[in-house]
Design an enzyme around this catalytic site. Structure first.
Site, mmCIF file in Angstrom:
data_model
loop_
_atom_site.group_PDB
_atom_site.id
_atom_site.type_symbol
_atom_site.label_atom_id
_atom_site.label_comp_id
_atom_site.label_asym_id
_atom_site.label_seq_id
_atom_site.Cartn_x
_atom_site.Cartn_y
_atom_site.Cartn_z
ATOM 1 N N GLY A 186 34.375 -10.534 -13.436
ATOM 2 C CA GLY A 186 33.249 -9.791 -13.987
ATOM 3 C C GLY A 186 32.805 -8.656 -13.081
ATOM 4 O O GLY A 186 32.692 -7.511 -13.501
ATOM 5 N N ALA A 187 32.560 -8.984 -11.824
ATOM 6 C CA ALA A 187 32.062 -7.987 -10.886
ATOM 7 C C ALA A 187 32.088 -8.572 -9.484
ATOM 8 O O ALA A 187 32.291 -9.772 -9.313
ATOM 9 C CB ALA A 187 30.632 -7.588 -11.236
ATOM 10 N N MET A 188 31.869 -7.701 -8.495
ATOM 11 C CA MET A 188 31.959 -8.131 -7.106
ATOM 12 C C MET A 188 30.826 -7.527 -6.287
ATOM 13 O O MET A 188 30.582 -6.323 -6.341
ATOM 14 C CB MET A 188 33.332 -7.731 -6.544
ATOM 15 C CG MET A 188 33.554 -8.156 -5.111
ATOM 16 S SD MET A 188 33.493 -9.964 -4.932
ATOM 17 C CE MET A 188 32.778 -10.086 -3.307
ATOM 18 N N GLU A 189 30.195 -8.380 -5.490
ATOM 19 C CA GLU A 189 28.934 -8.039 -4.827
ATOM 20 C C GLU A 189 29.083 -7.345 -3.474
ATOM 21 O O GLU A 189 28.164 -7.448 -2.637
ATOM 22 C CB GLU A 189 28.124 -9.331 -4.649
ATOM 23 C CG GLU A 189 28.683 -10.341 -3.614
ATOM 24 C CD GLU A 189 29.563 -11.432 -4.200
ATOM 25 O OE1 GLU A 189 30.150 -11.229 -5.278
ATOM 26 O OE2 GLU A 189 29.675 -12.497 -3.558
ATOM 27 N N ASN A 190 30.167 -6.638 -3.201
ATOM 28 C CA ASN A 190 30.347 -5.940 -1.917
ATOM 29 C C ASN A 190 29.056 -5.278 -1.454
ATOM 30 O O ASN A 190 28.371 -4.623 -2.230
ATOM 31 C CB ASN A 190 31.415 -4.858 -2.078
ATOM 32 C CG ASN A 190 32.588 -5.328 -2.878
ATOM 33 O OD1 ASN A 190 33.236 -6.290 -2.511
ATOM 34 N ND2 ASN A 190 32.840 -4.682 -4.008
ATOM 35 N N HIS A 232 23.062 -10.648 -11.322
ATOM 36 C CA HIS A 232 23.811 -11.589 -10.489
ATOM 37 C C HIS A 232 24.304 -10.914 -9.207
ATOM 38 O O HIS A 232 24.072 -11.406 -8.101
ATOM 39 C CB HIS A 232 24.977 -12.146 -11.300
ATOM 40 C CG HIS A 232 25.840 -13.119 -10.565
ATOM 41 N ND1 HIS A 232 25.653 -14.485 -10.649
ATOM 42 C CD2 HIS A 232 26.883 -12.932 -9.716
ATOM 43 C CE1 HIS A 232 26.550 -15.082 -9.881
ATOM 44 N NE2 HIS A 232 27.321 -14.170 -9.306
ATOM 45 N N GLU A 233 24.974 -9.783 -9.362
ATOM 46 C CA GLU A 233 25.538 -9.118 -8.180
ATOM 47 C C GLU A 233 24.418 -8.611 -7.278
ATOM 48 O O GLU A 233 24.520 -8.673 -6.058
ATOM 49 C CB GLU A 233 26.473 -7.975 -8.581
ATOM 50 C CG GLU A 233 27.594 -8.360 -9.550
ATOM 51 C CD GLU A 233 28.388 -9.579 -9.151
ATOM 52 O OE1 GLU A 233 28.491 -9.868 -7.954
ATOM 53 O OE2 GLU A 233 28.892 -10.280 -10.064
ATOM 54 N N HIS A 281 23.027 -11.410 -5.179
ATOM 55 C CA HIS A 281 23.925 -11.790 -4.082
ATOM 56 C C HIS A 281 23.570 -11.067 -2.779
ATOM 57 O O HIS A 281 23.941 -11.525 -1.704
ATOM 58 C CB HIS A 281 25.377 -11.435 -4.427
ATOM 59 C CG HIS A 281 26.174 -12.539 -5.071
ATOM 60 N ND1 HIS A 281 26.133 -13.849 -4.636
ATOM 61 C CD2 HIS A 281 27.063 -12.512 -6.097
ATOM 62 C CE1 HIS A 281 26.963 -14.572 -5.390
ATOM 63 N NE2 HIS A 281 27.533 -13.794 -6.277
ATOM 64 N N GLU A 291 27.353 -19.007 -5.173
ATOM 65 C CA GLU A 291 27.544 -18.790 -6.611
ATOM 66 C C GLU A 291 26.593 -19.617 -7.479
ATOM 67 O O GLU A 291 25.983 -19.103 -8.409
ATOM 68 C CB GLU A 291 29.004 -19.027 -7.009
ATOM 69 C CG GLU A 291 29.991 -18.035 -6.374
ATOM 70 C CD GLU A 291 29.670 -16.576 -6.647
ATOM 71 O OE1 GLU A 291 28.841 -16.284 -7.536
ATOM 72 O OE2 GLU A 291 30.246 -15.702 -5.947
HETATM 73 N N1 TRP Z 1 31.959 -13.108 -6.162
HETATM 74 C C1 TRP Z 1 32.085 -12.556 -7.478
HETATM 75 C C2 TRP Z 1 30.858 -12.968 -8.252
HETATM 76 O O1 TRP Z 1 30.711 -14.045 -8.689
HETATM 77 C C3 TRP Z 1 33.264 -12.972 -8.254
HETATM 78 C C4 TRP Z 1 34.614 -12.895 -7.667
HETATM 79 C C5 TRP Z 1 35.221 -13.793 -6.889
HETATM 80 C C6 TRP Z 1 35.595 -11.955 -7.940
HETATM 81 N N2 TRP Z 1 36.518 -13.484 -6.669
HETATM 82 C C7 TRP Z 1 36.778 -12.363 -7.313
HETATM 83 C C8 TRP Z 1 35.589 -10.792 -8.673
HETATM 84 C C9 TRP Z 1 37.957 -11.661 -7.461
HETATM 85 C C10 TRP Z 1 36.765 -10.090 -8.804
HETATM 86 C C11 TRP Z 1 37.948 -10.524 -8.215
HETATM 87 O O2 TRP Z 1 29.939 -12.252 -8.366
HETATM 88 ZN ZN ZN Z 2 28.695 -14.441 -7.869
#
Ligand code: TRP
Ligand code: ZN
Length: 857
Positions: free
Chosen positions: A263-267, A299-300, A303, A322
């Site tokens: 879905g997305a990534m919280e960098n 959500h992101e 985080h 999570e």
């Molecule tokens: N940490 C991300 C979230 O839940 C999800 C995530 C974990 C992710 N591994 C990933 C997204 C690999 C993309 C690719 O918000």
């Molecule tokens: Zn998450």
């Protein structure tokens, strides 16, 4: 291929070396050069002859230096997964240079191409595909990055933190330097290079310092960002108001990627999103998409504290970030939408996804004990069941103590990598309640079943209520213990009003029991009527087995003053009983269901809640209640039930389906209107074709998608015509076209050959996970009749094998529909098992192998 090693939680060791500073110098191009300079420090407890073992996945090394001096070839060893340095000083600078081919990276992990841009995905282990590193979440370092690239091809250069320098260079090149003031584990690293349009806004944060918000999208999509931007501001405000958490950096960036595994990534400071969770307009996105966008954005964002400022000691603690962050985004959604509907949707999804997982071959504790491939543990159990555990903690200590407890946890562990014990300890200290018994919820797999039995003791004039809990064995866990369950229970007086529970040591509040043993008995004096209701708001993630008659469930479902979840749940139980009845040719439960639905429709609550009360459960939920399933009989019963409900609700549905555009201006009405249309379509009502064809071409995607779905049930010429209209209107919009693919793969008249045709369509793209999920996901989920055939299984397995060779993460996630064969009757069970066994022989990735092996074990 050789089996990859098992990682065990019990084997945790603190890192032998630390990395304090990272500077990356990245020359972005078709061949990208990454020069990393790390400041490495040996831990005081580490013996001086301990080798430094860096993770280095699939890397080639062009240069390696310690303190500026080349390292002799015999002093290091590079394997496919590690870079080992035999003897290193106590503190030193390590320089490495690697080259990468982002366009050849089809796994979408590490540095890869997504559409015309290049971007990173580092969680869980992508960073060690970029540069040699200690790729584990308990190594936190300060990062700075210098990006250089061609200014025409890559005019936008982004990384975490603040942009401290940028400028033009000779030869049409340019550079940008980024510095992240917060130490972070490498899984939160991100960089992006591309030709992207920026939509910017500011947020007036509670501390008076304005924050700059930037969304980066493909040029042309600038008009589709408004909702995501507003959601971000809402989430930022909510976290300030609810938990006193104010955003820490000056800049928050979100990049929308076309090709993305999840879905997305919280960098940190630079979220990267699947474009499906950013881009929306009423013409292109449904209400459900709008909703999912605000939830994922929130959500992101959340985080940033729960995950980034305090991260996880190891990947076994994944639910620490999570589960907690899902709980936070759920509460946000409850506050920003209809709280009752929100909770109902959460539970419906939990039952459709997590309950089957917890009862199947890949069942695992929320904190797993071992894994081969950690990517396989980003599951509904870790996320959604994890969120339910946090919700129980919240219920146990109340919102005020929870708020202060969360703040204490974040304060005590700021800038470090924590464990679930740390979290529980902070909440316990704040609330002065010993919450350590909840750790058992993290350790034990499987969904507890709670029985409620009533016994009327006439001689003593009391009603005895007995609760009993039991958890069935799961793989590797034959013995189960009772868990602490906050169990809501209400008794009602003659007027139907709730009355407090009788005094009992297990009573925590007027309507809340603390149920932590195998059984609990409560005695209710005779003047309280005999119909208790329970699990208000779904107070615990359990399967409830109450001794209600069908008639009693009808009464509960139609009680206006009852908790919305409880009403909905009574109807869900009736739906399951009706379906089970039809499979054994018993129509009695169906009759009760239909009457209950008619009563609800006669006195409907809000349109949104009515839509939920009157809808059938997802097939996955009914499936999860069955054993030795004959898919043909299952689908036949499902169709009969659908048809019977449509007939019973014909009157009200005819009204709702025909609502005029101005009556459909709100999402609740649209939900009910679409549901009504889908029931009418089941009956082949002629008005459907007219209404639906109009809406498919109309200006609102919620209505268009609802209409198309209704038509697809019907089949026939109207459906084909609508599909081709839809295609020609939207073939340039990948996110909308995904719907077109999903609808066709999932419609009941689609054959396996039709699905194969979709996979061979000119617009099908094995490199785009959204497109692959649209077809394979919908096929397995919605088209049970075609999927559960020898050809269906073979087609699905063939697609997985193909996907496995290029994108193991997504192949492994999509393998789930093939793994539940123990639930099937013969011959399906043998057919599916044989399909999995032969697929196992062709698998190249650890990801998919681990999943298949769990099923075959
Ligand atoms: N940490 C991300 C979230 O839940 C999800 C995530 C974990 C992710 N591994 C990933 C997204 C690999 C993309 C690719 O918000
Ligand atoms: Zn998450």
């Amino acid at each position: 291929m050789t089996a990859s090693p098992l990682h065990r939680r019990a084997d945790y060791h603190a890192p032998a070396y630390r990395i304090d500073r990272v500077h990356l110098d990245v020359n972005v191009d078709t061949t990208t050069r990454v020069h990393a300079r790390l400041t490495v420090v040996r831990d005081a407890a580490t013996a001086s002859d301990t080798p430094l073992v860096l993770d280095a996945r699939g890397l080639t090394l062009d240069r390696i230096q310690i303190n500026g001096e080349a390292v002799a070839p015999e002093a290091y060893r590079l394997s496919d997964s590690t870079l080992t340095l035999n003897r290193v000083p106590a503190q030193f600078t390590l320089d490495t240079v690697c080259t990468l081919q982002p366009e050849a990276n089809s796994a979408l992990e590490g540095f890869y191409q997504s559409g015309p841009m290049y971007c990173t995905q580092c969680e869980a282990h992508g960073f060690s595909r970029i540069t040699p590193y200690l790729d584990r979440p308990d190594v936190l370092a300060r990062f700075s990055v210098r990006l250089e690239a061609d200014a025409t091809r890559f005019p936008v250069l982004l990384a975490n933190g603040n942009r401290v320098d940028a400028g033009a260079l000779e030869g049409g090149r340019h550079y940008a330097v980024w510095d992240d003031p917060y130490a972070k584990p490498c899984y939160l690293f991100a960089m992006v290079a591309g030709d992207l349009a920026c939509v910017a806004d500011t947020f007036a944060a509670a501390d008076g310092r304005p924050r700059r918000l930037e969304f980066y999208v493909d040029p042309g999509n600038e008009g589709l960002v408004e909702h995501a931007m507003q959601s971000l501001k809402d989430a930022m405000r909510w976290d300030e108001d609810t938990f006193g958490l104010v955003y820490d950096l000056d800049l928050y960036m979100v990049v929308a990627a076309r090709a993305f595994n999840m879905g997305a990534m919280e960098n940190k400071g630079l979220n990267i999103f699947n474009a499906a969770y950013v881009l929306a307009s009423p013409e292109t996105a449904t209400d459900d998409s709008y909703h999912a966008i605000s939830a994922v954005i929130a959500h992101e964002y959340f985080h940033n504290y729960t995950g980034n400022r305090v991260t996880c000691r190891d990947w076994f603690q994944l639910s620490l970030k999570e589960g907690l962050t899902v709980f936070r985004d759920q509460r946000f959604s409850e506050d920003h939408h209809d709280a009752d509907c929100e909770r109902i949707d959460q539970v419906r999804n939990l039952r459709a996804m997590q309950f089957p997982e917890d009862a199947g071959p890949t069942a695992h504790p929320v904190r797993p004990d071992a894994y081969q491939e950690v990517n396989n543990f980003y599951t509904a159990t870790v996320y959604e069941k994890g969120a339910e555990i946090v919700r129980m903690l919240h219920t146990r200590i109340g919102p005020a103590a929870f708020r202060e407890g969360l703040r204490r946890y974040l304060h005590e562990h700021d800038g470090t990598a924590a464990t679930l014990e740390d979290f529980i300890a902070a909440l316990s200290a704040e609330s002065e309640v010993d919450l350590s018994p909840f750790l058992a919820w993290y350790a034990q797999a499987g969904t507890p079943r709670v029985r409620l039995r009533r016994h009327w003791d006439a001689a003593r004039g009391v009603l005895q209520l007995t609760l009993q809990q039991h958890t069935a064995p799961t793989p590797g866990q034959p013995q189960k213990q009772p868990l602490p369950i906050p169990f809501r229970l209400r008794l009602h007086d003659a007027g139907g009003r709730a009355v407090p529970l009788p005094e009992h040591p297990a009573r925590l509040a007027d309507d809340l029991l603390w149920f932590d043993g195998e059984t609990l008995t409560l005695e209710v004096p005779h003047h309280v009527p005999a119909l208790p209701t329970c699990l208000q708001g779904f107070s615990a993630p359990v399967r409830l087995d109450a001794d209600y008659s069908d008639h009693e469930l009808r009464r509960i479902a139609t009680r206006d003053e009852e908790d919305a979840f409880v009403r909905w749940d009574a109807l869900q139980t009736l739906q399951a009983r009706a379906h089970a009845g039809l499979m054994r040719d018993d129509r009695a439960p169906l009759t009760h269901l239909l009457q209950a639905l008619q009563n609800v429709a006669a006195q409907p609550p809000s349109p949104a809640l009515t839509a939920r009360l009157l809808a059938m459960p997802p097939a996955a939920v009914l499936w999860d209640g069955c054993d030795a399933i004959n898919p043909t009989a299952f689908v036949t019963a499902l169709d009969q039930q659908h048809h019977a409900i449509a007939e019973a609700l014909l009157g009200p549905c005819s009204v709702w389906a025909a609502w005029a555009p101005h009556q459909l201006s709100r999402w609740g009405e649209r939900a009910l209107g679409n549901l009504a249309l889908s029931y009418l379509a089941r009956l082949g009502t002629p008005v459907v074709a007219r209404l639906a064809s109009e809406r498919v071409q109309g200006p609102n995607m919620t209505l268009a998608a609802g209409a198309l779905q209704a038509l697809c049930r019907d089949g026939g010429a109207a459906c084909e015509a609508a599909l081709s209209l839809f295609y020609s209107r939207w073939c340039e919009q990948p996110l909308v076209l995904d719907r077109w693919f999903a609808l066709q793969a999932g419609r009941r008249q689609a054959t396996v050959a039709d699905v194969q045709q979709l996979l061979a369509h000119e617009q099908f793209d094995w490199g785009n996970p959204n497109r692959v999920r649209a077809v394979l996901g919908a096929f397995a989920r919605d088209n049970l009749a075609a999927f559960h055939t020898a050809e269906g299984y073979a087609c699905y397995a063939e697609a997985l094998a193909r996907l496995d060779a290029r994108n193991p993460q997504t192949a492994a996630r999509l393998s789930r529909p093939l793994l539940g064969f123990r639930r099937l009757a013969e011959p399906w069970q043998t057919l599916q098992r044989d399909t999995v066994a032969s697929l196992r022989g062709r698998v190249v990735s650890t990801d998919l192998m681990e999943m298949l092996d769990a099923a075959l074990a």
